[in-house]
Write an enzyme that holds these catalytic residues in place. Structure first.
Site, PDB file in Angstrom:
ATOM      1  N   SER A 112       0.814  -1.220   0.000  1.00 27.02           N
ATOM      2  CA  SER A 112       0.000   0.000   0.000  1.00 27.02           C
ATOM      3  C   SER A 112       0.854   1.280   0.000  1.00 27.02           C
ATOM      4  O   SER A 112       0.353   2.344  -0.344  1.00 27.02           O
ATOM      5  CB  SER A 112      -0.942   0.003   1.202  1.00 27.02           C
ATOM      6  OG  SER A 112      -0.209  -0.194   2.388  1.00 27.02           O
ATOM      7  N   ASP A 335      -3.568   5.545  11.849  1.00 23.83           N
ATOM      8  CA  ASP A 335      -2.684   5.191  10.744  1.00 23.83           C
ATOM      9  C   ASP A 335      -1.479   6.134  10.728  1.00 23.83           C
ATOM     10  O   ASP A 335      -1.584   7.279  10.287  1.00 23.83           O
ATOM     11  CB  ASP A 335      -3.450   5.263   9.407  1.00 23.83           C
ATOM     12  CG  ASP A 335      -2.590   4.822   8.222  1.00 23.83           C
ATOM     13  OD1 ASP A 335      -1.379   4.567   8.420  1.00 23.83           O
ATOM     14  OD2 ASP A 335      -3.126   4.743   7.104  1.00 23.83           O
ATOM     15  N   HIS A 338       0.818   5.078   6.526  1.00 25.06           N
ATOM     16  CA  HIS A 338       0.599   5.691   5.211  1.00 25.06           C
ATOM     17  C   HIS A 338       0.770   7.205   5.318  1.00 25.06           C
ATOM     18  O   HIS A 338       1.051   7.726   6.397  1.00 25.06           O
ATOM     19  CB  HIS A 338      -0.795   5.329   4.690  1.00 25.06           C
ATOM     20  CG  HIS A 338      -0.971   3.856   4.516  1.00 25.06           C
ATOM     21  ND1 HIS A 338      -1.646   3.077   5.422  1.00 25.06           N
ATOM     22  CD2 HIS A 338      -0.518   3.025   3.562  1.00 25.06           C
ATOM     23  CE1 HIS A 338      -1.606   1.807   5.023  1.00 25.06           C
ATOM     24  NE2 HIS A 338      -0.928   1.752   3.904  1.00 25.06           N
TER      25      HIS A 338
END
Ligand SMILES: *[C@@H]1O[C@H](CO)[C@@H](O)[C@H](O)[C@H]1NC(C)=O
Ligand SMILES: *[C@@H]1O[C@H](CO)[C@@H](O)[C@H](O)[C@H]1NC(C)=O
Length: 357
Positions: A112, A335, A338
């Site tokens: 990702s 998160d 990311h």
């Protein structure tokens, strides 16, 4: 200082002063990004002419990275530009990028974090030519974004380990010596690889039951060792299959996470939430993740040219760049792996742009 006549002392003094000034000026001349300039030592500077695009002008950013529409209140983090110490980066020019890549294909391969950089690049290019047509498609694990007028394809092959995970009778086997997934990489003009984040997964989100090296099938093994064997398999693929006259190969580098404030001298921080500014200066107190050394060791064994986008340190400085609660999982999740878009991956792509001259 007096008049300089013959080889008098005042002449030597003048000579010395002029010499120092000339050497000093020469040291200050900044080239654009040349091979010999270290693009990866530097600092983040505030620059109101950044971000390179507004998230609103990029309608296809996935919710996961769309921090501002998800409610992130602070904006300063979007205005930072990466400034190498020894030279200046060329500002990303999407039109120029598309012209130079006309008729060509670019593929990000990885997890990702590759998707994060892939989305950043599609946004950077689309915002440069907002009236130019594009199409989006998905074939199996490959997402394809095409700038139709330029015939430029920007693709993403989701392959979290680069090597294969195969369903067998005993269960799912992560095969460190097998890289059949590479079939999708043939014929691509520019490849940008990445793997790391999945190597430490355990428990229900670990997508394999056994790990295999040669004929040996095991329940588990040292993960850093497994990572190195897989990278070595990938390196052998590069050496056996890449024609450097036709294909540019990059490795995206290790993208770091921020879950432990001790590493940036803020021990009370247990995550990246409420971080609004980068670490100042050029060094990260916590040092580099060990995976970087493994990666560099394997890259040094490859005979074909592979350019490392050595983005780890510059990204380590960006404790403020992650979605935290303004990402996919929302207020329940956190998160710090990311990156928001616009944001840090735009700088990775600006560095990529400076490497394709
Ligand atoms: C963009 O797509 C539209 C609709 O298919 C088409 O009418 C138009 O000519 C295209 N523009 C360019 C510049 O190719
Ligand atoms: C955070 O990093 C410090 C320094 O490396 C370490 O001692 C500590 O155990 C880490 N904390 C957590 C929760 O991992």
């Amino acid at each position: 200082m007096g008049k300089c006549v013959g080889w008098s002392l005042s002449c030597w003094v003048l000579f010395f002063i002029v010499g120092v000034a000339v050497v000093g000026a020469a040291a200050k001349v900044k080239g654009t990004a040349e091979e010999q300039c270290d693009l990866y030592t530097g600092s983040w500077v505030l620059d109101e002419s950044y971000p390179l695009y507004q998230p609103a002008t990029c309608p296809f950013i996935e919710r996961e990275f769309r921090c501002i529409p998800n409610g992130r209140p602070d904006l300063i983090y979007t205005h930072y530009r990466w400034q190498p110490l020894a030279c200046d980066l060329l500002r990303f020019n999407g039109r120029d990028f598309l012209e130079r890549m006309r008729g060509k294909s670019i593929m990000f391969v990885g997890d990702s974090l590759s998707r994060n950089q892939w989305q950043s690049l599609t946004c950077l290019l689309h915002s440069a030519v907002p009236n130019s047509n594009y199409t989006q498609a998905r074939v199996g694990d490959v997402s394809i974004f095409t700038f139709t007028e330029y015939k430029v394809k920007v693709m993403l092959d989701r392959s979290v380990y680069l090597v294969d995970v195969v369903k067998e009778d005993i269960g799912r086997v992560l095969k460190l010596d097998s890289i059949q997934g590479s079939k999708l990489w043939n014929g691509i003009d520019m490849l940008i690889f990445n793997t790391w984040h999945w190597w430490n997964r355990r428990g229900p989100t670990q997508p394999w039951d056994y790990i295999q090296v040669g004929d040996k099938v095991m329940k588990d093994m040292d993960r850093m060792k497994a990572f190195e064997i897989a990278l070595t398999t990938w390196a052998a693929w590069v050496d056996a299959n890449v024609d450097p006259a036709k294909v540019r190969v990059f490795f995206q580098g290790i993208s770091p996470s921020h879950y432990n404030g001790t590493l940036w001298n803020e021990p009370s921080a247990k995550s990246c939430i409420r971080e609004t500014t980068p670490v100042t200066g050029s060094t990260y107190p916590g040092g580099l993740p060990p995976a970087v050394e493994v990666l560099k060791r394997v890259l040094s064994t490859i005979k074909k040219p592979v350019t490392l986008l050595d983005i780890t340190t510059l990204s380590l400085l960006r404790k403020d760049g992650h979605p935290s609660i303004y990402g996919l999982i929302g207020a329940k999740g956190m998160d710090c792996s990311h990156w928001c878009l616009s944001g840090v991956p735009d700088a990775w792509n600006e560095i990529l742009y400076n490497n394709i001259g």
